[in-house]
Design a protein around this motif. Structure first.
Motif, PDB file in Angstrom:
ATOM      1  N   ILE A  91      20.454   2.185  -4.687  1.00 16.38           N
ATOM      2  CA  ILE A  91      19.303   2.962  -3.804  1.00 16.38           C
ATOM      3  C   ILE A  91      19.509   2.453  -2.389  1.00 16.38           C
ATOM      4  CG2 ILE A  91      16.743   3.100  -3.109  1.00 16.38           C
ATOM      5  CD1 ILE A  91      16.436   1.795  -6.058  1.00 16.38           C
ATOM      6  N   SER A  92      19.376   3.659  -1.542  1.00 13.57           N
ATOM      7  CA  SER A  92      19.512   3.192   0.267  1.00 13.57           C
ATOM      8  C   SER A  92      18.161   3.009   0.529  1.00 13.57           C
ATOM      9  CB  SER A  92      20.270   4.425   0.972  1.00 13.57           C
ATOM     10  OG  SER A  92      21.584   4.442   0.400  1.00 13.57           O
ATOM     11  N   PHE A  93      17.996   2.091   1.280  1.00 15.06           N
ATOM     12  CA  PHE A  93      16.740   1.650   1.935  1.00 15.06           C
ATOM     13  C   PHE A  93      16.624   1.756   3.284  1.00 15.06           C
ATOM     14  CE2 PHE A  93      16.976  -0.894  -2.023  1.00 15.06           C
ATOM     15  CZ  PHE A  93      15.723  -0.429  -2.799  1.00 15.06           C
ATOM     16  N   GLU A  94      15.599   1.919   3.969  1.00 12.50           N
ATOM     17  CA  GLU A  94      15.137   1.684   5.323  1.00 12.50           C
ATOM     18  C   GLU A  94      13.856   1.227   5.438  1.00 12.50           C
ATOM     19  OE1 GLU A  94      14.384   4.831   9.017  1.00 12.50           O
ATOM     20  OE2 GLU A  94      16.152   5.132   7.626  1.00 12.50           O
ATOM     21  N   LEU A  95      13.669   0.131   6.302  1.00 13.10           N
ATOM     22  CA  LEU A  95      12.577  -0.620   6.626  1.00 13.10           C
ATOM     23  C   LEU A  95      12.271  -0.399   7.831  1.00 13.10           C
ATOM     24  CD1 LEU A  95      10.570  -2.875   5.054  1.00 13.10           C
ATOM     25  CD2 LEU A  95      11.950  -4.520   6.378  1.00 13.10           C
ATOM     26  N   THR A  96      11.028   0.029   8.596  1.00 16.66           N
ATOM     27  CA  THR A  96      10.695   0.210   9.671  1.00 16.66           C
ATOM     28  C   THR A  96       9.363  -0.467   9.925  1.00 16.66           C
ATOM     29  OG1 THR A  96       9.538   2.377   9.311  1.00 16.66           O
ATOM     30  CG2 THR A  96      11.894   2.418   9.938  1.00 16.66           C
ATOM     31  N   SER A  97       9.202  -0.709  11.441  1.00 11.81           N
ATOM     32  CA  SER A  97       7.903  -1.273  11.844  1.00 11.81           C
ATOM     33  C   SER A  97       6.883  -0.001  12.049  1.00 11.81           C
ATOM     34  CB  SER A  97       8.187  -1.871  13.123  1.00 11.81           C
ATOM     35  OG  SER A  97       6.876  -2.118  13.937  1.00 11.81           O
ATOM     36  N   VAL A  98       5.893  -0.300  11.361  1.00  9.25           N
ATOM     37  CA  VAL A  98       4.872   0.675  11.462  1.00  9.25           C
ATOM     38  C   VAL A  98       4.386   0.936  12.796  1.00  9.25           C
ATOM     39  CG1 VAL A  98       2.466   1.482  10.758  1.00  9.25           C
ATOM     40  CG2 VAL A  98       4.214   0.478   9.076  1.00  9.25           C
ATOM     41  N   ASP A  99       4.181  -0.031  13.609  1.00 12.95           N
ATOM     42  CA  ASP A  99       3.664  -0.076  14.764  1.00 12.95           C
ATOM     43  C   ASP A  99       4.559   0.652  15.981  1.00 12.95           C
ATOM     44  OD1 ASP A  99       1.152  -0.878  14.002  1.00 12.95           O
ATOM     45  OD2 ASP A  99       1.865  -3.057  14.467  1.00 12.95           O
ATOM     46  N   THR A 100       5.796   0.325  15.762  1.00 14.01           N
ATOM     47  CA  THR A 100       6.950   0.676  16.768  1.00 14.01           C
ATOM     48  C   THR A 100       7.806   1.792  16.328  1.00 14.01           C
ATOM     49  OG1 THR A 100       8.546  -1.125  16.087  1.00 14.01           O
ATOM     50  CG2 THR A 100       6.907  -1.786  17.994  1.00 14.01           C
TER      51      THR A 100
ATOM     52  N   VAL B 180       0.750  -1.211  -0.047  1.00 18.61           N
ATOM     53  CA  VAL B 180      -0.016   0.017  -0.087  1.00 18.61           C
ATOM     54  C   VAL B 180       1.025   1.146  -0.146  1.00 18.61           C
ATOM     55  CG1 VAL B 180      -2.065  -1.174   1.128  1.00 18.61           C
ATOM     56  CG2 VAL B 180      -0.091   0.094   2.594  1.00 18.61           C
ATOM     57  N   PHE B 181       0.356   2.221  -0.374  1.00 14.77           N
ATOM     58  CA  PHE B 181       0.941   3.440  -0.324  1.00 14.77           C
ATOM     59  C   PHE B 181       0.305   4.513   0.776  1.00 14.77           C
ATOM     60  CE2 PHE B 181       1.579   2.755  -5.103  1.00 14.77           C
ATOM     61  CZ  PHE B 181       3.008   2.816  -4.992  1.00 14.77           C
ATOM     62  N   ASP B 182      -0.689   4.073   1.315  1.00 15.21           N
ATOM     63  CA  ASP B 182      -1.073   4.928   2.432  1.00 15.21           C
ATOM     64  C   ASP B 182      -0.627   4.293   3.755  1.00 15.21           C
ATOM     65  OD1 ASP B 182      -2.748   6.854   0.972  1.00 15.21           O
ATOM     66  OD2 ASP B 182      -4.351   5.335   0.770  1.00 15.21           O
ATOM     67  N   ILE B 183      -0.484   4.932   4.857  1.00 14.66           N
ATOM     68  CA  ILE B 183      -0.198   4.208   5.909  1.00 14.66           C
ATOM     69  C   ILE B 183      -1.229   3.217   6.570  1.00 14.66           C
ATOM     70  CG2 ILE B 183       0.750   4.661   8.416  1.00 14.66           C
ATOM     71  CD1 ILE B 183       1.745   7.372   7.390  1.00 14.66           C
ATOM     72  N   PRO B 184      -0.780   2.153   6.581  1.00 13.38           N
ATOM     73  CA  PRO B 184      -1.712   1.147   7.294  1.00 13.38           C
ATOM     74  C   PRO B 184      -1.713   1.193   8.709  1.00 13.38           C
ATOM     75  CG  PRO B 184       0.431   0.015   6.891  1.00 13.38           C
ATOM     76  CD  PRO B 184       0.469   1.484   6.507  1.00 13.38           C
ATOM     77  N   ARG B 185      -2.965   0.726   9.357  1.00  6.95           N
ATOM     78  CA  ARG B 185      -3.094   0.705  10.556  1.00  6.95           C
ATOM     79  C   ARG B 185      -3.326  -0.673  11.021  1.00  6.95           C
ATOM     80  NH1 ARG B 185      -1.622   5.267  10.773  1.00  6.95           N
ATOM     81  NH2 ARG B 185      -3.113   6.954  10.497  1.00  6.95           N
ATOM     82  N   GLY B 186      -2.726  -1.168  11.882  1.00  2.32           N
ATOM     83  CA  GLY B 186      -2.949  -2.467  12.637  1.00  2.32           C
ATOM     84  C   GLY B 186      -1.222  -3.073  12.625  1.00  2.32           C
ATOM     85  N   SER B 187      -1.457  -4.565  13.369  1.00  2.00           N
ATOM     86  CA  SER B 187       0.026  -4.972  13.529  1.00  2.00           C
ATOM     87  C   SER B 187       0.442  -5.672  12.249  1.00  2.00           C
ATOM     88  CB  SER B 187      -0.099  -6.240  14.560  1.00  2.00           C
ATOM     89  OG  SER B 187      -1.125  -6.928  14.146  1.00  2.00           O
ATOM     90  N   ASP B 188       1.935  -6.045  12.372  1.00  4.30           N
ATOM     91  CA  ASP B 188       2.315  -6.826  11.016  1.00  4.30           C
ATOM     92  C   ASP B 188       2.688  -6.207   9.736  1.00  4.30           C
ATOM     93  OD1 ASP B 188       3.703  -9.186  10.229  1.00  4.30           O
ATOM     94  OD2 ASP B 188       1.863 -10.024   9.651  1.00  4.30           O
ATOM     95  N   SER B 189       2.802  -4.566  10.100  1.00  2.95           N
ATOM     96  CA  SER B 189       2.967  -3.421   8.925  1.00  2.95           C
ATOM     97  C   SER B 189       4.367  -3.472   8.970  1.00  2.95           C
ATOM     98  CB  SER B 189       1.976  -2.683   8.988  1.00  2.95           C
ATOM     99  OG  SER B 189       0.537  -3.145   9.036  1.00  2.95           O
ATOM    100  N   LEU B 190       4.916  -3.127   7.591  1.00  2.00           N
ATOM    101  CA  LEU B 190       6.239  -2.654   7.622  1.00  2.00           C
ATOM    102  C   LEU B 190       6.212  -1.556   6.622  1.00  2.00           C
ATOM    103  CD1 LEU B 190       8.309  -5.988   7.204  1.00  2.00           C
ATOM    104  CD2 LEU B 190       7.856  -4.683   9.201  1.00  2.00           C
TER     105      LEU B 190
ATOM    106  N   LEU C 136      15.861  -2.550   9.110  1.00  2.00           N
ATOM    107  CA  LEU C 136      16.954  -2.626   8.153  1.00  2.00           C
ATOM    108  C   LEU C 136      17.263  -1.496   7.362  1.00  2.00           C
ATOM    109  CD1 LEU C 136      18.440  -4.697   6.155  1.00  2.00           C
ATOM    110  CD2 LEU C 136      16.493  -4.574   4.699  1.00  2.00           C
ATOM    111  N   HIS C 137      18.539  -1.184   7.570  1.00  2.00           N
ATOM    112  CA  HIS C 137      18.914  -0.123   6.690  1.00  2.00           C
ATOM    113  C   HIS C 137      20.386  -0.517   5.875  1.00  2.00           C
ATOM    114  CE1 HIS C 137      19.719   4.103   5.796  1.00  2.00           C
ATOM    115  NE2 HIS C 137      21.017   3.855   6.186  1.00  2.00           N
ATOM    116  N   THR C 138      19.985  -0.421   4.640  1.00  2.00           N
ATOM    117  CA  THR C 138      21.064  -0.942   3.673  1.00  2.00           C
ATOM    118  C   THR C 138      21.085  -0.096   2.319  1.00  2.00           C
ATOM    119  OG1 THR C 138      21.827  -3.141   2.569  1.00  2.00           O
ATOM    120  CG2 THR C 138      19.372  -2.597   2.621  1.00  2.00           C
ATOM    121  N   THR C 139      22.291  -0.135   1.819  1.00  2.00           N
ATOM    122  CA  THR C 139      22.224   0.473   0.359  1.00  2.00           C
ATOM    123  C   THR C 139      22.571  -0.645  -0.537  1.00  2.00           C
ATOM    124  OG1 THR C 139      23.091   2.825   1.078  1.00  2.00           O
ATOM    125  CG2 THR C 139      23.620   2.572  -0.942  1.00  2.00           C
TER     126      THR C 139
END
Length: 194
Positions: free
Chosen positions: A138-147, A104-114, A152-155
């Protein structure tokens, strides 16, 4: 007088036929099949709009003919600026990969979202020193939406050779290098979620 008028007319016709602006061509990235299609994990992936270095914030194709000189092509352009194009291609890639239940492009609500953010460092053709290749980084950053915890931070940088001199060969190499970047990212995410 007639010779002068005829000369002016011929000069005007010559200017009309030779002074045309070349047609602008627009290109996008495409790939045939994903190699990580068996990486099914679940959850929701939110993709933020990618950012880019300032020189990549327009739709003109960029190429280097020396180590130090960057040129823009006014008549070969991407369908949108590279950061926007790569945002949409990342979404397309992860939808097709099956790694997540939804993308999705919109911020999801609920658990298990990155949430995935990318910054485009290189997206260019290089034709110098006897090499004709493309570079996508490309430099990427993956975060937990809830916390909001960074997970992950990687190029990731990939190169691909340009098979010929035609623009389609360049775009095919850009597509291949971009897919390799996303393949590598998908593998890293799959390892993280195990």
């Amino acid at each position: 007088m007639n010779a002068k008028l005829l000369g002016t007319f011929i000069g005007f016709v010559f200017l009309l036929t030779c002074g045309r602006t070349p047609e602008t061509h627009y290109f996008t990235l495409e790939w045939q099949q994903l190699s990580n299609a068996d990486l099914q994990r679940g959850g929701v992936l939110h993709i933020q709009n990618f950012d880019a270095t300032p020189m990549l914030k327009n739709d003109k194709m960029i190429y280097k003919t020396s180590r130090y000189q960057i040129k823009y092509d006014n008549y070969r352009r991407w369908v949108m600026a590279p950061n926007s194009l790569l945002t949409y291609k990342a979404a397309e890639y992860f939808v097709e990969s099956g790694l997540f239940d939804s993308v999705v492009f919109d911020i999801p609500r609920g658990s298990d979202s990155l949430s995935l953010f990318g910054r485009v460092n290189h997206f260019e053709e290089i034709d110098c020193d006897g090499e004709h290749k493309v570079v996508v980084s490309i430099s990427f950053e993956l975060t937990s939406v809830d916390t909001r915890e960074p997970l992950l931070h990687t190029t990731i940088e990939k190169q691909a050779p340009v098979a010929g001199g035609a623009v389609d060969d360049i775009v095919a190499a850009m597509s291949q290098a971009t897919k390799l970047v996303f393949d590598d990212l998908a593998s890293k995410i799959a390892e993280l979620l195990e």
